[in-house]
Every structure is written in C-alpha cells, then in structure tokens.
Design a protein around this motif. Structure first.
Motif: not given
Length: 269
Positions: A239-266
């Motif tokens: 809460m004191l630092q800038k960050s990427s943000v991913f807010s989502c419905k339950p379940g959908l957050h996990e599915n997107i994370s595993k399927t599309y964001l597993k090797d994400v690099s910011i």
C-alpha cells in the motif's frame, strides 16, 4: 482503536460535500497543469479537493496519517496507525475532457489492514462504500457476493495500450486473453473500474502500474464481496508502492492467472 462507524459517517458527509463542489466547478474554467508527462494532468480542482479532505481529517482526527495523490499529506515509511489514502479525482483526463467517468477514492487502513473504502462517482451520484466484515454497498443497495464466471463469458477492463508496443509488458502476453473473453472495456479511471468489479458490472480489471491511491479503496470493496485483488503476478499489494493490479471475480482470477499470466513479467521504470 478508531470508531469506524463514526468515521464512516464523517466520510460519507465529506464525500458528498466534495462531490457537490466538483459539480459546481463544471461552471468555471479549470487551471490545468501536467505532472510526469503531458497526459498526466492535474487541475486546481484535484488540489483543492485533496486539501478539503485533509483539512477536515486533521480537524477531527489529528493523530491519523494521510497519503494523498497531490502531495499535501504525510511522508509515510510504514503502515502503522490509521492512514487515509486519498485520490481526490481519479480519472482527471476524463474529468477535463468529458466531465464524467471519474471518481473520488478514499481507502482507510489501520496497521496495514483495509477497514473502510469509498469510491464516489460524482456525476452519477453513486457512492460505492464498504467496511471490513460488513459488506459493500452502492448507495443503500448491498452488493451481492461475486459469482464465478468462465473466461469466455467475462468482460475484462484493460487498456488497449497493453496489447500494443509499450515499455511495461510484452504485448503478446494479454493478446490471447483479449481474444478469448467476451469483451474488454476501458473507462480511464482505475477506481471506477474496481468499483465496477465489486458491483459485477465487469468481471475483472488489470493494469500494469497504479499508485496506492488508485487501488486502496477498490481493494477493500472487492474483497468485501469475495473478489481477489493482487499484482499481475499474484503477489499481495504494497500500500506504499506503485504496482501492477489484477482484480477479479473469484475463480476467474485463478483461471486467468494459470492460463494467461503464468510467466508474466512486468518491467519496472
């Protein structure tokens, strides 16, 4: 320990008063300046609104700390005590160009824990508000718990910039997700988009770089209705630092994370 019900009453009153001041400002000429770049705008109304809140907070709660976008608050090194995290106008570009699609955003944290969250759509007079353990509301309407949804049936808030050449994320990462979801939206206000996640108007929202005042309130609201808010790589937000943000419905957050964001690099800049 703070009296959260008393604070809640004050905040709602102050937000409505600030909102009326902002609506009145539509009749006057704005003094517009730029901050980090020509598209990072700040107006006299942003600054005056932040000072409005700070003056009232200091008067009633002099021992509380304030983190504000326009820099009139405190320099904070940790999250100890009660901290108000304020964005007086989230979506300043929309405020300047459209006079809509912007919000007042206030998140109140105690020893790092989100206690009270407020996102006020000034033009539509919609106040999204929530208190830890007591649910979230839009005006007097209680927001129902968020339900799981399939990726193919979801609408995701994402800026088109992140699927074009940019200096934060490989443009190829989000392309498959954009193709697979039912639709994408971009409203130009992180606070509004997170309020829309909390209320089910959209199913998720992601972006590569926000400041705490952009997501402090929305995080509280979304979590109160069972949603998930993390960085894009699944980490807890600082809460004191800038960050990427991913807010989502339950379940959908996990599915997107595993399927599309597993090797994400910011990339950090």
């Amino acid at each position: 320990m703070s009296n959260w019900q008393e604070i809640d009453t004050y905040v709602k009153h102050w937000i409505k008063e600030a909102g009326e001041r902002i609506r009145q400002s539509f009749k006057t000429q704005l003094n517009i300046q730029t901050k980090s770049n020509r598209n990072d705008l700040v107006t006299n109304v942003d600054q005056e609104t932040e000072q409005f809140f700070i003056e009232r907070i200091r008067n009633i709660y002099p021992d509380h700390h304030i983190l504000g976008e326009e820099g009139f608050g405190d320099e904070l090194k940790d999250m100890k005590g009660t901290i108000w995290i304020i964005d007086p106008i989230d979506g300043t570009m929309n405020f300047v160009h459209q006079q809509r699609n912007f919000a007042i955003s206030i998140g109140i944290y105690h020893d790092g824990e989100g206690m009270l969250g407020y996102i006020y759509d000034v033009v539509h007079d919609e106040l999204y508000h929530g208190r830890k353990g007591h649910g979230a509301y839009m005006n007097d309407l209680e927001l129902p718990p968020l339900q799981e949804v399939d990726v193919r049936d979801s609408i995701i808030g994402v800026n088109a910039l992140w699927v074009t050449d940019n200096n934060r994320i490989n443009k190829e990462v989000l392309g498959p997700l954009v193709r697979d979801v039912r639709g994408t939206r971009s409203y130009g206000s992180a606070a509004m988009e997170m309020a829309y996640v909390a209320s089910g108007r959209i199913d998720g929202y992601m972006t590569m770089r926000l400041a705490p005042w952009d997501f402090a309130a929305g995080k509280i609201l979304i979590e109160e209705v069972g949603g998930v808010v993390t960085s894009l790589d699944g980490k807890e937000l600082d809460m004191l630092q800038k960050s990427s943000v991913f807010s989502c419905k339950p379940g959908l957050h996990e599915n997107i994370s595993k399927t599309y964001l597993k090797d994400v690099s910011i990339k950090k800049i």
